[in-house]
Design a protein around this motif. Structure first.
Motif, short mmCIF file in Angstrom:
data_model
loop_
_atom_site.label_atom_id
_atom_site.label_comp_id
_atom_site.label_asym_id
_atom_site.label_seq_id
_atom_site.Cartn_x
_atom_site.Cartn_y
_atom_site.Cartn_z
N ALA A 1 0.83 -1.21 0.00
CA ALA A 1 0.00 0.00 0.00
C ALA A 1 0.86 1.26 0.00
N LEU A 2 1.98 1.21 0.71
CA LEU A 2 2.88 2.36 0.76
C LEU A 2 3.83 2.42 -0.44
N GLY A 3 3.96 1.30 -1.16
CA GLY A 3 4.89 1.24 -2.28
C GLY A 3 6.35 1.27 -1.82
N VAL A 4 6.63 0.61 -0.68
CA VAL A 4 7.98 0.60 -0.13
C VAL A 4 8.49 -0.83 0.01
N GLU A 5 9.81 -0.95 0.09
CA GLU A 5 10.43 -2.24 0.35
C GLU A 5 10.19 -2.63 1.80
N LEU A 6 9.98 -3.90 2.02
CA LEU A 6 9.85 -4.44 3.37
C LEU A 6 11.25 -4.64 3.93
N VAL A 7 11.54 -4.01 5.07
CA VAL A 7 12.83 -4.12 5.74
C VAL A 7 12.73 -5.25 6.76
N ILE A 8 13.66 -6.19 6.71
CA ILE A 8 13.67 -7.31 7.65
C ILE A 8 14.69 -7.00 8.75
N ASP A 9 14.25 -7.10 10.00
CA ASP A 9 15.13 -6.84 11.14
C ASP A 9 14.97 -7.96 12.16
N PRO A 10 15.95 -8.84 12.30
CA PRO A 10 15.85 -9.95 13.24
C PRO A 10 15.74 -9.50 14.70
N ARG A 11 16.11 -8.26 15.01
CA ARG A 11 16.02 -7.79 16.39
C ARG A 11 14.58 -7.67 16.87
N VAL A 12 13.60 -7.63 15.96
CA VAL A 12 12.20 -7.58 16.37
C VAL A 12 11.54 -8.94 16.16
N GLY A 13 12.37 -9.98 16.07
CA GLY A 13 11.89 -11.34 15.85
C GLY A 13 11.42 -12.01 17.13
N GLU A 14 11.12 -13.28 16.99
CA GLU A 14 10.62 -14.09 18.10
C GLU A 14 11.70 -14.28 19.15
N ILE A 15 11.29 -14.49 20.38
CA ILE A 15 12.22 -14.71 21.48
C ILE A 15 13.06 -15.96 21.18
N PRO A 16 14.38 -15.86 21.31
CA PRO A 16 15.23 -17.02 21.04
C PRO A 16 15.10 -18.07 22.15
N THR A 17 14.94 -19.30 21.75
CA THR A 17 14.90 -20.39 22.73
C THR A 17 16.32 -20.89 22.96
N PRO A 18 16.54 -21.57 24.08
CA PRO A 18 17.87 -22.14 24.31
C PRO A 18 18.30 -23.00 23.12
N ALA A 19 19.56 -22.88 22.75
CA ALA A 19 20.09 -23.53 21.55
C ALA A 19 19.88 -25.03 21.52
N ALA A 20 20.06 -25.70 22.62
CA ALA A 20 19.98 -27.16 22.63
C ALA A 20 18.57 -27.68 22.89
#
Length: 189
Positions: A70-89
Motif C-alpha cells: 500500500a505504501l509502495g515501499v520495500e519491506l525491511v527485515i530486522d531480526p532484532r524484532v523477531g521471536e524470542i530465542p529459545t535455548p540452543a539445545a
C-alpha cells in the motif's frame, strides 16, 4: 517526538513450537493483515507510517506485505524484532512448555543461555530506531517493548491480539507507550 506502530502478526496457520517451525498465516490471518493495513492507511498524514519493518519469520512478513504494498515501499527485515530465542539445545517439542514457564515470570527469571532482560531491552531499542514506521513483530517481542517502555519486569505485560496495533512515541531515543493494542484471549501456543 515521532511515532512508531508495532503490530502483532496475524493468526498463523500453526502454533509456535508446532509441527512447522516457520508457519505463514491462515485465511483469517491474511484478512487480519489487510484490516491492519487499512487501519494504518486511514491514519491522518503525520501519523501514518512511511516505512515497514518485519521480523524475519514468515507470519510477520506475510502480515507486513499488504502495508508495504500500500505504501509502495520495500519491506525491511530486522531480526532484532523477531521471536524470542529459545535455548540452543532445546528440542522443538519442549519450546511450548518453556515459553509457558517464561510467561509466568519476569525477564530475569527465564531459563536459557541468553540474558533475556538484555534481549527485551534490545527489542525496545530496535523499535525506537524506526520512527514513522509500522513494525510487524510477535507476542513476546511486543511485550518486551511495552515492558521496557513502562518499566514492567513481567514477561507478559499484556496480551496483544493478532494484528493488534500498539503505538509508541519515540523521545530522546526511548519508547514512550502511547496506546496498547487490542487485547484478547488469543492462544499464543
Amino acid at each position: 517526538m515521532t511515532r512508531v506502530h508495532v503490530i502483532r502478526h496475524g493468526r498463523p496457520a500453526s502454533t509456535w513450537g508446532g509441527a512447522e517451525d516457520d508457519p505463514g498465516l491462515d485465511e483469517v490471518g491474511h484478512r487480519q493483515a489487510v484490516e491492519a493495513m487499512e487501519t494504518l492507511m486511514a491514519l491522518p498524514e503525520g501519523e501514518r507510517p512511511l516505512r515497514v519493518v518485519s521480523s524475519p519469520l514468515r507470519r510477520c512478513r506475510e502480515t507486513a506485505a499488504p502495508m508495504a504494498s500500500a505504501l509502495g515501499v520495500e519491506l525491511v527485515i530486522d531480526p532484532r524484532v523477531g521471536e524470542i530465542p529459545t535455548p540452543a539445545a532445546m528440542p522443538a517439542a519442549d519450546r511450548p512448555d518453556w515459553l509457558k514457564a517464561a510467561f509466568g515470570g519476569e525477564w530475569g527469571q527465564i531459563v536459557g543461555d541468553l540474558d533475556y532482560e538484555a534481549w527485551a531491552r534490545g527489542v525496545a531499542a530496535a523499535v525506537a530506531e524506526y520512527p514513522n514506521t509500522a513494525v510487524f513483530s510477535h507476542f513476546v517481542a511486543l511485550n518486551a517493548a511495552v515492558g521496557v517502555a513502562i518499566g514492567e519486569a513481567r514477561v507478559a505485560a499484556f496480551r496483544p491480539d493478532h494484528c493488534s496495533i500498539t503505538t509508541f512515541d519515540i523521545r530522546d531515543g526511548r519508547l514512550i507507550l502511547n496506546e496498547k493494542g487490542r487485547e484478547a484471549q488469543s492462544q499464543v501456543l
